[in-house]
Every structure is written in structure tokens, then in C-alpha cells.
Design a protein around this motif. Structure first.
Motif, PDB file in Angstrom:
ATOM      1  N   ASP A 283       0.811  -1.221   0.000  1.00 40.72           N
ATOM      2  CA  ASP A 283       0.000   0.000   0.000  1.00 40.72           C
ATOM      3  C   ASP A 283       0.844   1.271   0.000  1.00 40.72           C
ATOM      4  N   TYR A 284       2.075   1.188  -0.486  1.00 42.09           N
ATOM      5  CA  TYR A 284       2.993   2.327  -0.536  1.00 42.09           C
ATOM      6  C   TYR A 284       3.291   2.906   0.846  1.00 42.09           C
ATOM      7  N   GLY A 285       3.108   2.097   1.896  1.00 43.08           N
ATOM      8  CA  GLY A 285       3.393   2.551   3.259  1.00 43.08           C
ATOM      9  C   GLY A 285       4.529   1.750   3.876  1.00 43.08           C
ATOM     10  N   LEU A 286       5.281   2.367   4.778  1.00 52.35           N
ATOM     11  CA  LEU A 286       6.437   1.706   5.378  1.00 52.35           C
ATOM     12  C   LEU A 286       6.032   0.537   6.276  1.00 52.35           C
ATOM     13  N   GLU A 287       5.051   0.747   7.130  1.00 51.54           N
ATOM     14  CA  GLU A 287       4.650  -0.314   8.064  1.00 51.54           C
ATOM     15  C   GLU A 287       4.011  -1.489   7.322  1.00 51.54           C
ATOM     16  N   LYS A 288       3.162  -1.195   6.356  1.00 54.09           N
ATOM     17  CA  LYS A 288       2.531  -2.280   5.593  1.00 54.09           C
ATOM     18  C   LYS A 288       3.568  -3.022   4.760  1.00 54.09           C
ATOM     19  N   ALA A 289       4.576  -2.312   4.270  1.00 52.66           N
ATOM     20  CA  ALA A 289       5.652  -2.974   3.531  1.00 52.66           C
ATOM     21  C   ALA A 289       6.447  -3.892   4.449  1.00 52.66           C
ATOM     22  N   GLU A 290       6.617  -3.469   5.695  1.00 51.75           N
ATOM     23  CA  GLU A 290       7.309  -4.327   6.664  1.00 51.75           C
ATOM     24  C   GLU A 290       6.536  -5.622   6.888  1.00 51.75           C
TER      25      GLU A 290
ATOM     26  N   PHE B 141      10.570  -7.598  -5.272  1.00 48.61           N
ATOM     27  CA  PHE B 141      10.358  -6.400  -6.089  1.00 48.61           C
ATOM     28  C   PHE B 141       9.327  -5.541  -5.388  1.00 48.61           C
ATOM     29  N   ALA B 142       9.774  -4.405  -4.842  1.00 46.92           N
ATOM     30  CA  ALA B 142       8.868  -3.464  -4.177  1.00 46.92           C
ATOM     31  C   ALA B 142       8.482  -2.383  -5.176  1.00 46.92           C
ATOM     32  N   PHE B 143       7.202  -2.028  -5.185  1.00 44.48           N
ATOM     33  CA  PHE B 143       6.696  -1.107  -6.192  1.00 44.48           C
ATOM     34  C   PHE B 143       6.985   0.357  -5.878  1.00 44.48           C
ATOM     35  N   SER B 144       7.749   0.633  -4.844  1.00 47.22           N
ATOM     36  CA  SER B 144       8.269   1.978  -4.595  1.00 47.22           C
ATOM     37  C   SER B 144       9.562   1.836  -3.812  1.00 47.22           C
ATOM     38  N   ASP B 145      10.442   2.833  -3.932  1.00 47.14           N
ATOM     39  CA  ASP B 145      11.703   2.786  -3.195  1.00 47.14           C
ATOM     40  C   ASP B 145      11.486   2.859  -1.696  1.00 47.14           C
ATOM     41  N   GLU B 146      10.503   3.646  -1.275  1.00 45.21           N
ATOM     42  CA  GLU B 146      10.257   3.740   0.165  1.00 45.21           C
ATOM     43  C   GLU B 146       9.872   2.380   0.741  1.00 45.21           C
ATOM     44  N   MET B 147       9.060   1.622   0.023  1.00 50.14           N
ATOM     45  CA  MET B 147       8.729   0.281   0.484  1.00 50.14           C
ATOM     46  C   MET B 147       9.948  -0.631   0.398  1.00 50.14           C
ATOM     47  N   ALA B 148      10.790  -0.442  -0.624  1.00 48.28           N
ATOM     48  CA  ALA B 148      11.995  -1.257  -0.747  1.00 48.28           C
ATOM     49  C   ALA B 148      12.936  -1.023   0.442  1.00 48.28           C
ATOM     50  N   LEU B 149      13.064   0.228   0.884  1.00 50.69           N
ATOM     51  CA  LEU B 149      13.906   0.520   2.050  1.00 50.69           C
ATOM     52  C   LEU B 149      13.336  -0.139   3.301  1.00 50.69           C
ATOM     53  N   SER B 150      12.012  -0.163   3.408  1.00 58.38           N
ATOM     54  CA  SER B 150      11.377  -0.863   4.521  1.00 58.38           C
ATOM     55  C   SER B 150      11.666  -2.358   4.443  1.00 58.38           C
ATOM     56  N   CYS B 151      11.658  -2.915   3.224  1.00 62.17           N
ATOM     57  CA  CYS B 151      11.983  -4.335   3.039  1.00 62.17           C
ATOM     58  C   CYS B 151      13.398  -4.639   3.531  1.00 62.17           C
ATOM     59  N   ILE B 152      14.362  -3.809   3.119  1.00 60.21           N
ATOM     60  CA  ILE B 152      15.761  -4.039   3.503  1.00 60.21           C
ATOM     61  C   ILE B 152      15.921  -3.977   5.012  1.00 60.21           C
ATOM     62  N   SER B 153      15.324  -2.984   5.641  1.00 61.05           N
ATOM     63  CA  SER B 153      15.394  -2.862   7.094  1.00 61.05           C
ATOM     64  C   SER B 153      14.791  -4.083   7.787  1.00 61.05           C
ATOM     65  N   THR B 154      13.659  -4.537   7.277  1.00 58.83           N
ATOM     66  CA  THR B 154      12.981  -5.689   7.874  1.00 58.83           C
ATOM     67  C   THR B 154      13.815  -6.953   7.714  1.00 58.83           C
ATOM     68  N   LEU B 155      14.425  -7.132   6.558  1.00 55.69           N
ATOM     69  CA  LEU B 155      15.248  -8.321   6.325  1.00 55.69           C
ATOM     70  C   LEU B 155      16.443  -8.351   7.267  1.00 55.69           C
ATOM     71  N   TYR B 156      17.075  -7.206   7.490  1.00 62.18           N
ATOM     72  CA  TYR B 156      18.207  -7.175   8.409  1.00 62.18           C
ATOM     73  C   TYR B 156      17.778  -7.504   9.838  1.00 62.18           C
ATOM     74  N   LYS B 157      16.611  -7.029  10.222  1.00 63.86           N
ATOM     75  CA  LYS B 157      16.106  -7.355  11.570  1.00 63.86           C
ATOM     76  C   LYS B 157      15.875  -8.852  11.726  1.00 63.86           C
ATOM     77  N   GLN B 158      15.635  -9.530  10.620  1.00 63.36           N
ATOM     78  CA  GLN B 158      15.416 -10.978  10.640  1.00 63.36           C
ATOM     79  C   GLN B 158      16.709 -11.751  10.326  1.00 63.36           C
ATOM     80  N   GLN B 159      17.859 -11.072  10.446  1.00 62.87           N
ATOM     81  CA  GLN B 159      19.175 -11.672  10.219  1.00 62.87           C
ATOM     82  C   GLN B 159      19.353 -12.218   8.804  1.00 62.87           C
ATOM     83  N   LEU B 160      18.729 -11.562   7.839  1.00 62.64           N
ATOM     84  CA  LEU B 160      18.905 -11.923   6.437  1.00 62.64           C
ATOM     85  C   LEU B 160      19.708 -10.830   5.738  1.00 62.64           C
TER      86      LEU B 160
END
Length: 337
Positions: free
Chosen positions: A220-227, A244-263
Motif C-alpha cells: 500500500d505504498y506505506g512503510l509499516e505495511k511494507a514491513e 520487487f517493491a513497487f516503490s523505493d520507500e517500500m523497498a527501504l522498509s523491506c531491507i530494514s525488515t530483512l536485516y532485523k530478521q538476520q537476512l
């Protein structure tokens, strides 16, 4: 209340003919013109000032009707618009709608009250009631629609080819050996989201990969929902090797979330964004993304709006600008499992 439709019915002509009598009477036969004018004079009908009168009363202000005025994508677009507007003696008002139709109509109504001379519309709905049988250019104030396009013919519009842009991005991931590519999509009511999803499906279909709805999540183009979407993707039994995130802001949320999960990105999962916002080159790892020409979108919007503000008719045109794949460090070869 008497309107164009009622006059047309009584005069036994089309609403478009009534409109031409009011605007270009020389294009209408004398018989029809006299019949229409007799009804207009008898009923006391006065034309809607939206399309004509507002071109004469200048406020020297424009209004940008936009779902999220502070997003990292919209900011460069708005900045380019404002720069050109100021050069031509106009100030820019921001109408942040937060996806609310009532707000879209409220901001659009500023042209009725002489608070604005023209509209830059970044929403997929036309905020006016229009008569389908009459050209839009005869009913609307100066207006350009961009990015989230209204599905109506007859407007001046600016966009990229979202489906092709998404297809190019997914093809790059496929070239790295990724066969299971998850998606963090935007709002599914958004035309850009639907077009990007079409491009994703087109790319994997050509690669012989079946579409799997279980790895397509809505951010939904939101940071929390992307997480939350990212967490859902990595919990799938057969985890995607790329997202593949449909916006960079969601992609940055994806990267942050993956690191929190040790990925690790891209060792464990590659991440591809969309837009090329300014932050994309400054995160860790720097984000691979499909770039939109944000400043150019704003410039072309003004190129199409300024002649209208000077009294020229709305051009019926769709300007499709070029996208570009920007490869950075967030994508790499698919991991072997």
C-alpha cells in the motif's frame, strides 16, 4: 434546474450541439442555433463558468491535487512544477488528499471560487461531474493529469510506461538467476500498481514461470505495511530469493525488515525498488531501482498546462516519458539452496 441536457432534449439536438452554440455558434446551422438560443433565452440558462469564465478571472495560483504531498517520490515532481510556475508568475498550492475523494473534489472546487487558475491532478479520478457527450476540454478548467491516470479519453496526461518499466526490472532479476520473485505491491486500486503488476506477470510468464499469488503482497505504498508484507514473504515455505517493491520507500522498509530478521541483502535476498528517490543511493546496500524521471514529469506537466492558462484548449495527449534501470548493490545472483 435547466442544464445543457434539458435544453438539448427540448431542442431535439445533442448536448454537444448546445455546447457549440454557446462556444462556437458559427459551427452550428442557423436553424438549430436559433432553436437552441430561443430555449436558452426563455429558461434564463447561463453556461457553467467552470470551463470558460475561470480562464478570464486570474488568481495566479495553481493547485496540485496529490495523494501524498510529502512522499519522497512526489517531492521532486512538485519542486519542478513550482519552479516553473514561479517563473511564469504563479504560486502553487498543495492539496494533500490522503486518497479521500471528498478532498479531491474540495481542492478541485478551488477553481470555482477563483482561488486557483489550473489543476495538476495526480489522482486516478476526475474530481468533476462531466457530460460524456461533450468534449472534456469544453467542460474543464486548465488541467493536466499525471502518474495516476484517469481512465478517460480527452485529457492531457503525463506518465511512464509502468508495465514496461516493471517488466524490465523483473527481467533483470531473472537474468541474475532468480526464479521466485516476491512482490510488495502498492494499493491495488492504483493504476500504477495494476500496471506494474501486469509487467511483473508478463516477465515471469515469458520466462516460463507460473504466477504465484502467495508471494504477491500489498504494501500500500506505506512503510509499516511494507514491513508486514516482507515478513509474510520470508515466512513462505519456499521463500523468494528476490523481492520487487513497487516503490523505493517500500523497498527501504523491506531491507530494514530483512536485516532485523538476520537476512543479508543481497546474499540471502535481493531487493529491487521503483522510482529512484534521493535516498536510494544512500542506504546500505545502495538500492537497485527502476528510475522514474521525476523532475521531467513536473516539467512536462507545466509544458502542457501553461498554454491552457493562456487560453488555449486542453491538448488531448498522453506524454510517456522514459524509465531507466539503475543497478546498485541491493541485487545479486540468486543464492543456491
Amino acid at each position: 434546474m435547466t442544464g445543457i441536457r434539458e435544453i438539448a432534449i427540448e431542442a431535439e439536438v445533442s448536448p454537444a450541439t448546445v455546447s457549440r452554440v454557446l462556444r462556437n455558434p458559427e459551427l452550428v446551422s442557423e436553424e438549430k442555433r436559433l432553436r437552441v438560443m430561443e430555449i436558452i433565452n426563455r429558461t434564463g440558462y447561463t453556461p457553467n463558468s467552470l470551463g470558460v469564465g475561470l480562464r478570464k478571472a486570474k488568481s495566479n495560483r495553481l493547485v496540485a491535487i496529490i495523494p501524498d504531498a510529502i512522499s519522497a517520490f512526489n517531492y521532486p515532481v512538485i519542486r519542478a512544477i513550482e519552479s516553473i510556475a514561479l517563473e511564469h508568475g504563479y504560486s502553487l498550492l498543495l492539496g494533500d488528499t490522503q486518497e479521500m475523494v471528498s478532498r479531491e473534489r474540495s481542492f478541485a472546487a478551488m477553481v470555482r471560487s477563483r482561488q486557483a487558475d489550473g489543476i495538476l491532478l495526480f489522482c486516478p479520478r476526475l474530481p468533476f461531474d462531466v457530460e460524456p457527450s461533450i468534449p472534456l476540454s469544453e467542460q474543464l478548467p486548465p488541467l493536466v493529469n499525471a502518474c495516476e491516470l484517469v481512465p478517460i479519453n480527452g485529457l492531457a496526461q503525463v506518465d511512464i510506461d509502468n508495465a514496461l518499466a516493471a517488466e524490465d526490472g523483473v527481467n533483470y532479476l531473472l537474468s541474475l538467476g532468480h526464479k521466485r520473485i516476491g512482490v510488495v505491491a502498492g494499493n491495488l486500486t492504483s493504476p500504477s500498481t495494476r500496471n506494474r503488476l501486469e509487467g511483473y506477470r508478463r516477465a515471469i510468464h515469458k520466462a516460463g514461470i507460473a504466477y504465484d499469488d502467495s508471494i504477491v503482497k500489498v504494501g500500500d505504498y506505506g512503510l509499516e505495511k511494507a514491513e508486514r508484507a516482507t515478513l509474510d514473504l520470508i515466512q513462505c515455505p519456499n521463500r523468494p530469493t528476490a523481492i520487487f517493491a513497487f516503490s523505493d520507500e517500500m523497498a527501504l522498509s523491506c531491507i530494514s525488515t530483512l536485516y532485523k530478521q538476520q537476512l543479508q541483502v543481497p546474499r540471502d535476498i535481493s531487493v529491487l525498488g521503483f522510482d529512484n528517490i534521493s535516498y536510494a543511493n544512500y542506504c546500505n546496500p545502495a538500492l537497485t531501482t527502476v528510475a522514474q524521471p521525476m523532475a521531467d514529469i513536473g516539467k512536462v506537466c507545466m509544458e502542457l498546462l501553461l498554454p491552457q492558462l493562456n487560453g488555449e484548449p486542453m491538448p488531448v495527449i498522453k506524454r510517456v516519458l522514459k524509465h531507466e534501470l539503475i543497478v546498485r548493490a541491493s541485487t545479486g545472483p540468486a543464492p543456491t539452496r
